[in-house]
Design a protein around this motif. Structure first.
Motif, PDB file in Angstrom:
ATOM      1  N   LEU A  40      -8.372  -5.603  -4.898  1.00  0.00           N
ATOM      2  CA  LEU A  40      -8.867  -5.099  -3.617  1.00  0.00           C
ATOM      3  C   LEU A  40      -9.934  -4.024  -3.791  1.00  0.00           C
ATOM      4  CD1 LEU A  40      -5.464  -4.872  -1.685  1.00  0.00           C
ATOM      5  CD2 LEU A  40      -7.135  -6.745  -1.671  1.00  0.00           C
ATOM      6  N   ALA A  41     -10.276  -3.702  -5.046  1.00  0.00           N
ATOM      7  CA  ALA A  41     -11.307  -2.709  -5.367  1.00  0.00           C
ATOM      8  C   ALA A  41     -10.977  -1.337  -4.782  1.00  0.00           C
ATOM      9  CB  ALA A  41     -12.685  -3.187  -4.902  1.00  0.00           C
ATOM     10  N   ILE A  42      -9.713  -0.987  -4.809  1.00  0.00           N
ATOM     11  CA  ILE A  42      -9.266   0.304  -4.302  1.00  0.00           C
ATOM     12  C   ILE A  42      -9.487   1.353  -5.387  1.00  0.00           C
ATOM     13  CG2 ILE A  42      -7.227   1.583  -3.494  1.00  0.00           C
ATOM     14  CD1 ILE A  42      -8.422  -0.596  -1.548  1.00  0.00           C
ATOM     15  N   HIS A  43      -9.856   2.557  -4.964  1.00  0.00           N
ATOM     16  CA  HIS A  43     -10.052   3.668  -5.901  1.00  0.00           C
ATOM     17  C   HIS A  43      -8.839   4.588  -5.955  1.00  0.00           C
ATOM     18  CE1 HIS A  43     -11.794   7.024  -8.043  1.00  0.00           C
ATOM     19  NE2 HIS A  43     -11.549   7.818  -7.021  1.00  0.00           N
ATOM     20  N   ARG A  44      -8.131   4.679  -4.831  1.00  0.00           N
ATOM     21  CA  ARG A  44      -7.039   5.640  -4.725  1.00  0.00           C
ATOM     22  C   ARG A  44      -5.943   5.082  -3.835  1.00  0.00           C
ATOM     23  NH1 ARG A  44      -6.135  10.936  -4.574  1.00  0.00           N
ATOM     24  NH2 ARG A  44      -4.908  11.723  -2.870  1.00  0.00           N
ATOM     25  N   VAL A  45      -4.685   5.211  -4.292  1.00  0.00           N
ATOM     26  CA  VAL A  45      -3.526   4.858  -3.472  1.00  0.00           C
ATOM     27  C   VAL A  45      -2.803   6.164  -3.154  1.00  0.00           C
ATOM     28  CG1 VAL A  45      -1.362   3.566  -3.339  1.00  0.00           C
ATOM     29  CG2 VAL A  45      -3.308   2.592  -4.578  1.00  0.00           C
ATOM     30  N   SER A  46      -2.611   6.419  -1.884  1.00  0.00           N
ATOM     31  CA  SER A  46      -1.948   7.634  -1.413  1.00  0.00           C
ATOM     32  C   SER A  46      -0.627   7.268  -0.764  1.00  0.00           C
ATOM     33  CB  SER A  46      -2.824   8.351  -0.377  1.00  0.00           C
ATOM     34  OG  SER A  46      -4.092   8.644  -0.894  1.00  0.00           O
ATOM     35  N   LEU A  47       0.281   8.231  -0.714  1.00  0.00           N
ATOM     36  CA  LEU A  47       1.540   8.023  -0.008  1.00  0.00           C
ATOM     37  C   LEU A  47       2.154   9.360   0.350  1.00  0.00           C
ATOM     38  CD1 LEU A  47       4.137   8.678  -2.076  1.00  0.00           C
ATOM     39  CD2 LEU A  47       3.391   6.526  -3.073  1.00  0.00           C
ATOM     40  N   ALA A 100      -6.954   4.044   4.558  1.00  0.00           N
ATOM     41  CA  ALA A 100      -7.026   5.432   5.019  1.00  0.00           C
ATOM     42  C   ALA A 100      -8.482   5.842   5.191  1.00  0.00           C
ATOM     43  CB  ALA A 100      -6.332   6.357   4.023  1.00  0.00           C
ATOM     44  N   ASN A 101      -9.336   5.401   4.249  1.00  0.00           N
ATOM     45  CA  ASN A 101     -10.748   5.741   4.295  1.00  0.00           C
ATOM     46  C   ASN A 101     -11.538   4.644   3.591  1.00  0.00           C
ATOM     47  OD1 ASN A 101     -13.319   6.948   3.235  1.00  0.00           O
ATOM     48  ND2 ASN A 101     -12.583   8.688   4.456  1.00  0.00           N
ATOM     49  N   VAL A 102     -12.315   3.899   4.351  1.00  0.00           N
ATOM     50  CA  VAL A 102     -13.063   2.755   3.808  1.00  0.00           C
ATOM     51  C   VAL A 102     -14.094   3.207   2.792  1.00  0.00           C
ATOM     52  CG1 VAL A 102     -14.642   0.868   4.377  1.00  0.00           C
ATOM     53  CG2 VAL A 102     -12.716   1.349   5.866  1.00  0.00           C
ATOM     54  N   LYS A 103     -14.903   4.186   3.139  1.00  0.00           N
ATOM     55  CA  LYS A 103     -15.981   4.635   2.258  1.00  0.00           C
ATOM     56  C   LYS A 103     -15.458   5.057   0.894  1.00  0.00           C
ATOM     57  CE  LYS A 103     -18.087   8.906   2.316  1.00  0.00           C
ATOM     58  NZ  LYS A 103     -17.820   9.311   0.966  1.00  0.00           N
ATOM     59  N   ASN A 104     -14.337   5.754   0.879  1.00  0.00           N
ATOM     60  CA  ASN A 104     -13.796   6.283  -0.373  1.00  0.00           C
ATOM     61  C   ASN A 104     -12.776   5.360  -1.032  1.00  0.00           C
ATOM     62  OD1 ASN A 104     -15.373   8.641  -0.188  1.00  0.00           O
ATOM     63  ND2 ASN A 104     -13.911   9.474   1.275  1.00  0.00           N
ATOM     64  N   ARG A 105     -12.603   4.170  -0.461  1.00  0.00           N
ATOM     65  CA  ARG A 105     -11.682   3.155  -0.994  1.00  0.00           C
ATOM     66  C   ARG A 105     -10.280   3.730  -1.213  1.00  0.00           C
ATOM     67  NH1 ARG A 105     -15.425   2.039  -5.621  1.00  0.00           N
ATOM     68  NH2 ARG A 105     -13.490   1.773  -6.757  1.00  0.00           N
ATOM     69  N   ASP A 106      -9.804   4.448  -0.207  1.00  0.00           N
ATOM     70  CA  ASP A 106      -8.505   5.110  -0.235  1.00  0.00           C
ATOM     71  C   ASP A 106      -7.560   4.360   0.698  1.00  0.00           C
ATOM     72  OD1 ASP A 106      -6.379   6.922  -0.388  1.00  0.00           O
ATOM     73  OD2 ASP A 106      -7.442   8.544   0.632  1.00  0.00           O
ATOM     74  N   VAL A 107      -6.368   4.032   0.194  1.00  0.00           N
ATOM     75  CA  VAL A 107      -5.364   3.352   1.009  1.00  0.00           C
ATOM     76  C   VAL A 107      -4.058   4.139   0.993  1.00  0.00           C
ATOM     77  CG1 VAL A 107      -6.339   1.035   0.681  1.00  0.00           C
ATOM     78  CG2 VAL A 107      -4.558   1.867  -0.892  1.00  0.00           C
ATOM     79  N   LEU A 152      -2.529   8.278  -6.610  1.00  0.00           N
ATOM     80  CA  LEU A 152      -2.769   7.641  -7.898  1.00  0.00           C
ATOM     81  C   LEU A 152      -4.187   7.085  -7.879  1.00  0.00           C
ATOM     82  CD1 LEU A 152      -1.731   6.579 -10.643  1.00  0.00           C
ATOM     83  CD2 LEU A 152      -0.730   4.650  -9.416  1.00  0.00           C
ATOM     84  N   LEU A 153      -4.982   7.457  -8.873  1.00  0.00           N
ATOM     85  CA  LEU A 153      -6.370   7.001  -8.981  1.00  0.00           C
ATOM     86  C   LEU A 153      -6.464   5.803  -9.902  1.00  0.00           C
ATOM     87  CD1 LEU A 153      -8.073  10.495  -9.431  1.00  0.00           C
ATOM     88  CD2 LEU A 153      -7.695   9.213  -7.299  1.00  0.00           C
ATOM     89  N   GLU A 154      -7.475   4.981  -9.662  1.00  0.00           N
ATOM     90  CA  GLU A 154      -7.621   3.767 -10.463  1.00  0.00           C
ATOM     91  C   GLU A 154      -7.766   4.067 -11.947  1.00  0.00           C
ATOM     92  OE1 GLU A 154     -11.267   1.434  -9.734  1.00  0.00           O
ATOM     93  OE2 GLU A 154     -12.128   3.233  -8.835  1.00  0.00           O
ATOM     94  N   ASN A 188      -0.143  -6.310  11.559  1.00  0.00           N
ATOM     95  CA  ASN A 188      -1.409  -7.007  11.782  1.00  0.00           C
ATOM     96  C   ASN A 188      -2.625  -6.173  11.403  1.00  0.00           C
ATOM     97  OD1 ASN A 188      -0.235  -9.402  12.643  1.00  0.00           O
ATOM     98  ND2 ASN A 188      -0.090  -8.692  14.754  1.00  0.00           N
ATOM     99  N   GLU A 189      -2.515  -4.839  11.478  1.00  0.00           N
ATOM    100  CA  GLU A 189      -3.657  -3.975  11.186  1.00  0.00           C
ATOM    101  C   GLU A 189      -3.736  -3.566   9.716  1.00  0.00           C
ATOM    102  OE1 GLU A 189      -3.410  -0.775  13.995  1.00  0.00           O
ATOM    103  OE2 GLU A 189      -3.709  -2.131  15.701  1.00  0.00           O
ATOM    104  N   ALA A 190      -2.680  -3.797   8.959  1.00  0.00           N
ATOM    105  CA  ALA A 190      -2.674  -3.410   7.549  1.00  0.00           C
ATOM    106  C   ALA A 190      -3.627  -4.285   6.744  1.00  0.00           C
ATOM    107  CB  ALA A 190      -1.258  -3.532   6.993  1.00  0.00           C
ATOM    108  N   LEU A 191      -4.167  -3.711   5.700  1.00  0.00           N
ATOM    109  CA  LEU A 191      -4.972  -4.495   4.758  1.00  0.00           C
ATOM    110  C   LEU A 191      -4.088  -5.544   4.098  1.00  0.00           C
ATOM    111  CD1 LEU A 191      -7.586  -4.929   3.133  1.00  0.00           C
ATOM    112  CD2 LEU A 191      -6.812  -3.116   1.588  1.00  0.00           C
ATOM    113  N   LEU A 192      -2.866  -5.149   3.768  1.00  0.00           N
ATOM    114  CA  LEU A 192      -1.891  -6.047   3.165  1.00  0.00           C
ATOM    115  C   LEU A 192      -0.515  -5.634   3.660  1.00  0.00           C
ATOM    116  CD1 LEU A 192      -1.223  -8.251   1.026  1.00  0.00           C
ATOM    117  CD2 LEU A 192      -1.065  -6.407  -0.640  1.00  0.00           C
TER     118      LEU A 192
END
Length: 183
Positions: free
Chosen positions: A120-127, A82-89, A169-171, A54-58
Motif C-alpha cells: 500500500l506504499a504506507i510510510h507510517r502506521v499509527s495506533l 490518517a494523512n494521505v500526503k504523509n502516507r500515514d494510516v 511504526l515507520l517503514e 466502507n471508508e477504511a482503506l482496508l
C-alpha cells in the motif's frame, strides 16, 4: 481475501453486521475500541460500523481456521488513512476475548503491517492503545511499534482513569527489523 497461518482475512459484507455488533457490545472489547460510554449499542450503531468498514482503506473480518469446529469469526481489523500526503494510516483491531492471548492478534497485525508497507506504499502506521491493555502494548512493542506519547487520564472505565498511549511504526524500522530477523 488474505490468509495467514491460522486465519483468513476477508472482506466485510453486510451479513457481518450482526457479528460486528456482537463484538462491539462485549464491554471488554468495547473499552479497547471506543472512548465513549461503555453501553449496549443497537442497530443504529450498526450504521456507524458499516460506514467505518466502507471508508477504511482496508477493513477485514478475521476468521480463525485452525479451530476443530471449523472457521469461526473472531474479530475485525482496519487500516484507515490518517494523512494521505504523509502516507500515514491508523491501525485498529478487535478480537473476541475468548481467543485473547492465543497469538491471533499478533499474526494478523504482523500481516497487515507488512502488507501496508509492501503493497500500500504506507510510510507510517499509527495506533492508540489504553495503558490498561497490557497484552496489546506488549504485542505492539514486540512487532516494533514505538511509544510516541501519552494522553494522561483520557478514558474513564470501571471506576478508574486510563491513559491513552500513541504508538507508531515507520517503514524503515519495519524493513530493518525484517532484515535482522532473516539474517
Amino acid at each position: 481475501m488474505f490468509t495467514t497461518k491460522r486465519t483468513i482475512l476477508r472482506a466485510y459484507g453486510p451479513a457481518d453486521l450482526p457479528l460486528l455488533l456482537g463484538l462491539i457490545n462485549n464491554p471488554l472489547v468495547q473499552n479497547t475500541l471506543i472512548s465513549d460510554h461503555i453501553v449496549p449499542r443497537n442497530h443504529r450503531f450498526a450504521t456507524k460500523l458499516e460506514e467505518i468498514a466502507n471508508e477504511a482503506l482496508l477493513y477485514v473480518i478475521i476468521e480463525a481456521i485452525d479451530k476443530p469446529e471449523g472457521p469461526r469469526v473472531i474479530g475485525a481489523a482496519s487500516i484507515t488513512v490518517a494523512n494521505v500526503k504523509n502516507r500515514d494510516v491508523n491501525f485498529g483491531i478487535g478480537i473476541v476475548p475468548d481467543v485473547w492471548g492465543q497469538g491471533y492478534a499478533t499474526e494478523v497485525t504482523e500481516f497487515l503491517v507488512d502488507y501496508s508497507f509492501k503493497n500500500l506504499a504506507i510510510h507510517r502506521v499509527s495506533l492508540g492503545v489504553l495503558d490498561s491493555n497490557l497484552g496489546a502494548i506488549k504485542l505492539y512493542k514486540k512487532i516494533g511499534f514505538v511509544d510516541e506519547g501519552r494522553k494522561r487520564k483520557s478514558n474513564f472505565f470501571d471506576g478508574k482513569w486510563q491513559d491513552s498511549i500513541h504508538m507508531g511504526l515507520l517503514e524503515e524500522e519495519w524493513f530493518a527489523k525484517q532484515s535482522q530477523a532473516s539474517a
